[in-house]
Design an enzyme around this catalytic site. Structure first.
Site, PDB file in Angstrom:
ATOM      1  CG  HIS A 377      -1.742   1.209   1.422  1.00  0.00           C
ATOM      2  ND1 HIS A 377      -3.101   1.216   1.229  1.00  0.00           N
ATOM      3  CD2 HIS A 377      -1.418   2.480   1.819  1.00  0.00           C
ATOM      4  CE1 HIS A 377      -3.573   2.434   1.478  1.00  0.00           C
ATOM      5  NE2 HIS A 377      -2.562   3.205   1.847  1.00  0.00           N
ATOM      6  CD  GLU A 378       1.816   3.432   3.727  1.00  0.00           C
ATOM      7  OE1 GLU A 378       1.996   4.522   3.140  1.00  0.00           O
ATOM      8  OE2 GLU A 378       0.828   3.205   4.442  1.00  0.00           O
ATOM      9  CG  HIS A 381       0.402   6.154  -0.844  1.00  0.00           C
ATOM     10  ND1 HIS A 381      -0.764   6.708  -1.321  1.00  0.00           N
ATOM     11  CD2 HIS A 381       0.089   5.595   0.355  1.00  0.00           C
ATOM     12  CE1 HIS A 381      -1.751   6.506  -0.446  1.00  0.00           C
ATOM     13  NE2 HIS A 381      -1.253   5.828   0.579  1.00  0.00           N
ATOM     14  CE1 TYR A 392      -3.527  10.025   0.666  1.00  0.00           C
ATOM     15  CE2 TYR A 392      -3.127  11.423   2.579  1.00  0.00           C
ATOM     16  CZ  TYR A 392      -3.398  10.181   2.033  1.00  0.00           C
ATOM     17  OH  TYR A 392      -3.532   9.082   2.852  1.00  0.00           O
ATOM     18  CD  GLU A 401      -4.887   6.232   1.687  1.00  0.00           C
ATOM     19  OE1 GLU A 401      -5.096   5.067   2.060  1.00  0.00           O
ATOM     20  OE2 GLU A 401      -3.791   6.789   1.807  1.00  0.00           O
ATOM     21  CG  ASP A 458      -9.545  10.582   6.198  1.00  0.00           C
ATOM     22  OD1 ASP A 458      -8.310  10.426   6.312  1.00  0.00           O
ATOM     23  OD2 ASP A 458     -10.272   9.831   5.519  1.00  0.00           O
ATOM     24  CG  HIS A 463      -7.385   7.018   5.137  1.00  0.00           C
ATOM     25  ND1 HIS A 463      -6.874   8.236   5.511  1.00  0.00           N
ATOM     26  CD2 HIS A 463      -6.317   6.237   4.818  1.00  0.00           C
ATOM     27  CE1 HIS A 463      -5.548   8.195   5.441  1.00  0.00           C
ATOM     28  NE2 HIS A 463      -5.195   7.001   5.027  1.00  0.00           N
TER      29      HIS A 463
END
Length: 959
Positions: A377-378, A381, A392, A401, A458, A463
């Site tokens: 996931h990271e 990005h 973002y 995301e 958020d 998210h």
């Protein structure tokens, strides 16, 4: 829905009723752009096959068609050719050589010919680009705003680490200001641009990495955006365990360490360095040390949880393998950059993040966040940051995301198909999100359905709202049936991981841009599926079905026809007998062999209906067929016309898209003179051609009784409900421009082609509610409130003629305003009254409301005096003297704060004669204009400040 009403007199003016639906009828393109392209959704263009456009010169050859102004350029910033043979050219807008953040277009071509393009639609800007603040002044304001105890560039070790990661001796975290034009809210639907200094500020204590935008004219901190892409904080969790795995390490003279230099080169990959380091529970990246092992059998379980280092190292290698083997992508940037993973970040930190060039993982509460899907996931990005660059925040951030969740799960499945359960981060003990059932974590599975987040937290729900595309991807992989939150039944066939991932990856890396929204993700996914598998392939149809399931767009059904277009009718110069033209589009993926169909247009009040049988030709998916009805629409009687056109074909399975847009008009008949008093009409010639009334979502305009100058018929414009009105007006912005739903218009089409002289006059009064200043106390006084909540402007051929604000809440007298329009004789002209009004009487707790009343609009061949331009009671004004002038003009303006202005001198036709910049200070400012080279005549001096437009009529006479 915006409602447009037309009120026609001598000749009917018919206007389009905009549905503003995202996936309804295609929006009408400007005429010059429509000559070379068609549009499937705002900003998504398909170029006509016969125009043979060069993708490298597209914006130079068709600058005006794309809304580019004199000072605008589309600059090519990147081009690449993919394995399918398509070339993609990514262009960035600049205004006066300054980047306009997020306004970009991607042109897609094959064999040197542009086929399609997508990006953010825009109109030409006209903004100051000379900053009042120097870069170091803006940075000082930024750092004062952030207020961190320690910054990354203050840590010598971190600076050294950065230079090593990037192999660049000049690399530094010290912020470098970028002068740009940026939107205030990261919202492509309501672009509100400012000239800003943008800084990337990386703080060590407390940890944050933010983009900070400073108004380059005023020093105001406009916005900030956290850019550390995280996996969400969690509570309790269990220790992650990834089983026995093999991976590549580095051997030294004494031991082994978690480094793999040129990883993959031995198997034919472009080698990349994979490095995993131990931060030992602090935040100083340069303090990191190697993890070591004596025998290369890494069973390093200990109280420090060092066993998770092997999870990170193995996970980074597996993630790289997935991206390279599946998509041919080397590292996160596609250029083989080293992959750094830092384990044990901070003390008991409950998160993991992508910094822009590395990954860092906290230990949580003895439960490190280094499961394979979190790591992938990271890493993803980084893929997004080096392709679409999705900002973002809000919808683009939710897509950002979602793509990380998508490829996090794809990598997890690639590593071990038994791990798949469609949860995100489940191995740490608490699932962060569910892709198969987003509602389980209070995330939406339908666009703007249950659990959709519209708040500010958020980063605008990045998210949370990611659940929509997550569920789309799940359905595309696994298939599924059901009914979404909008009540639409769906049935999506399963494509499996490989095909679904290929579609998602191509969408992300080829079609999406920084400001892409969910509607763009749908369009891009369909285009990606068409590129990969064909326009009517099973994969293409499944992609559409999955988006339909999550509330975006129609599914594809064989035999489906729709009315894709109804020809707009020009507002001026039409007869009372109108031709109705539409286009029929075939949406089915089968082949329609041709056959009969019934096309109908119908009108309510008066009741008119006409249908005719036509023979449609054979049609393929996406082909359009134009139809012109043989019977013109007769509009020579009194009544309100609401026109729609439809197609009726016996086997059509989807009738919801068979109707055209609504066209609405209101006809009263002819009148006796050149004066419009809204009461007396008869059959005779007049110079007035037509009137049309246009309403925003929260605004009304209507002809009604008891509102005129003598309590008879007149026009009343009124505001709407509370809740969506923006009273904070950005510099160089008109109040109406940032509150479009509160705007109404009355436009008159005037045929003065046979006139020798022309005078224009009208009666007006205004009222405004005290609600705004009552609600906001000392923040807004009555003087500023009346400018904001009740603002009337008059335009002639889109050029500003005058502006009015009310005098008091309830006691405005009727006033008559008269203008000499001799310079417009011999032509047809369009005069518009545009009102920006906040509250209706019904919504106002004071039972007053914000209203404008108009009556007795008169056009005459008798010369008249020139009315005062700008409200005489407006304390905010521009003055000029001597007036009349013999060649030199002194201009005075009292400013509340320093700012950069532009003064323009316009002739009677609205053409710019002179233009100059004016840097003003707080207080009274004076400047001198030389008019020696300007011919005698009547001119308009125009200037825009932080509250809107200011104009002054100038007479130049040397006699």
């Amino acid at each position: 829905m915006k409602r447009l009403l037309s009120f026609a007199l001598a000749v009917v003016c018919v206007t389009i009723l905009s549905t503003d639906t995202m996936f309804g009828q295609n929006q009408v393109l400007p005429q010059d752009l429509a000559a070379i392209a068609t549009q499937s959704s705002p900003g998504w263009l398909s170029f006509r096959a016969d125009v043979n456009l060069d993708p490298k010169n597209l914006f130079k050859q068709h600058k005006q068609a794309f809304g580019l102004g004199m000072n605008d350029e589309m600059v090519l910033v990147k081009s690449e050719t993919d394995k399918l043979g398509f070339s993609h050219y990514r262009y960035q807008l600049t205004h006066k050589d300054i980047e306009v953040e997020g306004v970009e277009y991607i042109v897609h071509a094959k064999n040197g010919v542009a086929l399609t393009a997508n990006g953010l639609p825009f109109k030409g800007l006209d903004m100051p680009t000379t900053p009042s603040l120097l870069e170091d002044q803006a940075l000082a304001l930024t750092l004062s705003h952030i207020g961190a105890k320690t910054y990354m560039w203050e840590l010598p070790g971190d600076e050294s680490s950065l230079k090593e990661i990037h192999n660049d001796p000049l690399a530094t975290h010290y912020p470098k200001g970028e002068l740009m034009i940026a939107d205030v809210d990261f919202d492509p639907n309501t672009l509100d641009f400012r000239l800003v200094w943008k800084f990337d500020v990386f703080a060590a204590e407390p940890m944050s990495r933010k983009w900070v935008y400073v108004n380059a004219l005023t020093g105001e901190i406009i916005k900030e955006l956290e850019t550390l892409h995280t996996a969400n904080s969690v509570g309790t969790a269990v220790t992650k365990y990834s089983g026995i795995q093999s991976f590549v390490t580095d051997s030294t003279a004494n031991n082994f360490r978690l480094r793999a230099e040129s990883y993959g080169a031995e198997t034919g990959y472009p080698g990349v360095d994979v490095i995993t380091l131990n931060l030992r529970q602090n935040e100083n990246f340069n303090s990191a040390v190697d993890f070591t092992d004596d025998d290369n059998y890494w069973d390093n379980a200990n109280p420090q949880l060092d066993e998770v280092a092997t999870d990170a190292h193995w996970g980074a290698q597996v993630t790289h393998d997935y991206y390279y083997e599946t998509f041919g992508r080397s590292s996160y940037d596609g250029n083989g950059s080293p992959i750094y993973s830092y384990v044990h970040f901070d003390s008991a930190w409950f998160n993991a993040f992508w910094r822009g060039d590395l990954m860092a993982f906290g230990d949580g509460n003895n439960n490190p966040l280094i499961s394979i899907d979190i790591l992938a996931h990271e890493f993803s990005h980084g893929v997004t940051g080096n392709s679409a660059g999705l900002i973002y925040a809000n919808e683009s951030g939710a897509l950002n995301e979602s793509f990380s969740d998508i490829f996090g799960n794809a990598v997890e499945f690639y590593a071990d198909s038994t791990l798949l359960d469609w949860r995100v981060g489940e191995k740490i003990g608490t699932s962060l999100r569910s892709m198969s059932n987003p509602n389980a974590a209070n995330d939406p599975d339908t666009y703007r359905g249950s659990f959709w987040w519209d708040g500010f937290g958020d980063n605008g729900g990045v998210h949370i709202n990611s659940g929509v595309q997550n569920y789309w991807y799940y359905l595309l992989v696994e298939g599924g049936t059901g009914t979404n939150d909008h009540g639409d039944a769906f049935d999506v066939p399963a494509l499996g991981f490989e095909k679904a991932s290929q579609i998602a990856y191509r969408n992300l890396t080829v079609y999406l841009t920084r400001y892409s929204q969910f509607r763009d993700a749908r369009e891009g996914a369909l285009q990606a599926a068409e590129d990969l598998y064909g326009s009517c392939s099973i994969e293409y149809q499944a992609t559409a079905a999955a988006w339909h399931a999550v509330g975006l767009g129609d599914r594809i059904e064989d035999g489906d026809f729709r009315v894709s277009h109804i020809e707009p009718i020009a507002p001026c110069g039409n007869s009372s007998e109108e031709i109705v033209s539409i286009e029929i589009s075939y949406e089915g993926c089968d082949t329609f062999p041709g056959g009969p169909a019934l096309v109908v247009y119908s009108v309510v009040d008066p009741v008119i209906s006409f249908g005719e049988q036509i023979n449609l030709p054979g049609m393929l998916h996406g082909v359009s067929y134009p139809i012109q009805f043989s019977q013109p629409l007769q509009m020579n009687q009194t009544g309100e016309f609401e026109l729609t056109a439809s197609i009726l074909e016996a086997s059509d399975p989807n009738t919801e898209n068979n109707d055209s847009r609504l066209i609405s008009a209101y006809r009263k008949g002819f009148f006796t003179s050149e004066s419009v008093d809204f009461e007396n009409y008869a059959n005779s010639f007049s110079i007035l051609d037509s009137i049309h009334l246009e309403e925003g979502e929260q605004a009304t305009v209507e002809v009604r009784g008891l509102v005129g100058n003598d309590d008879s018929y007149g026009v009343m414009m009124e505001g709407g409900i509370t809740g969506g009105f923006y009273y904070q007006v950005p510099p160089f912005q008109d109040i109406a421009a940032i509150n479009p739903e509160y705007v109404s218009r009355m436009c008159l089409c005037v045929d003065a082609s046979k006139m020798d002289s022309l005078s224009f006059s009208f009666d007006k009064r205004q009222t405004f509610s005290p609600f705004l200043e009552d609600a906001l106390g000392n923040f807004v006084d009555s003087t500023s409130a009346r400018r904001l909540v009740n603002n009337l402007q008059v335009f002639i051929n889109d050029n500003p003629l005058d502006r009015f604000n009310p005098i008091s809440h309830t006691q405005d007298p009727w006033t008559t305003h008269t203008y000499n329009l001799d310079s417009y004789v011999g032509q047809t002209l369009n005069i518009c009254f545009r009102a920006s009004l906040y509250l209706s009487e019904a919504a106002d707790p004071n039972n007053l409301g914000d209203k404008i009343f108009l009556d007795n609009i008169n056009f005459s061949s008798v010369s008249s005096a020139i009315d005062f331009i700008g409200s005489p009671i407006d304390a905010r004004s521009i003055d000029a003297y001597p007036n009349p002038s013999a060649g030199t003009l002194t201009v005075e303006y009292e400013a509340l704060q320093p700012q950069s202005l532009e003064i323009q001198l316009l002739n009677a036709l609205g053409q710019r004669i002179q233009s100059r910049k004016w840097e003003v200070l707080g207080g009274m400012n004076r400047t001198i204009l030389s008019l020696e080279d300007v011919a005698d005549g009547i001119y308009t001096l125009q200037m825009t400040d932080e509250e809107g437009l200011l104009v002054k009529k100038i007479v130049l006479s040397r006699n």
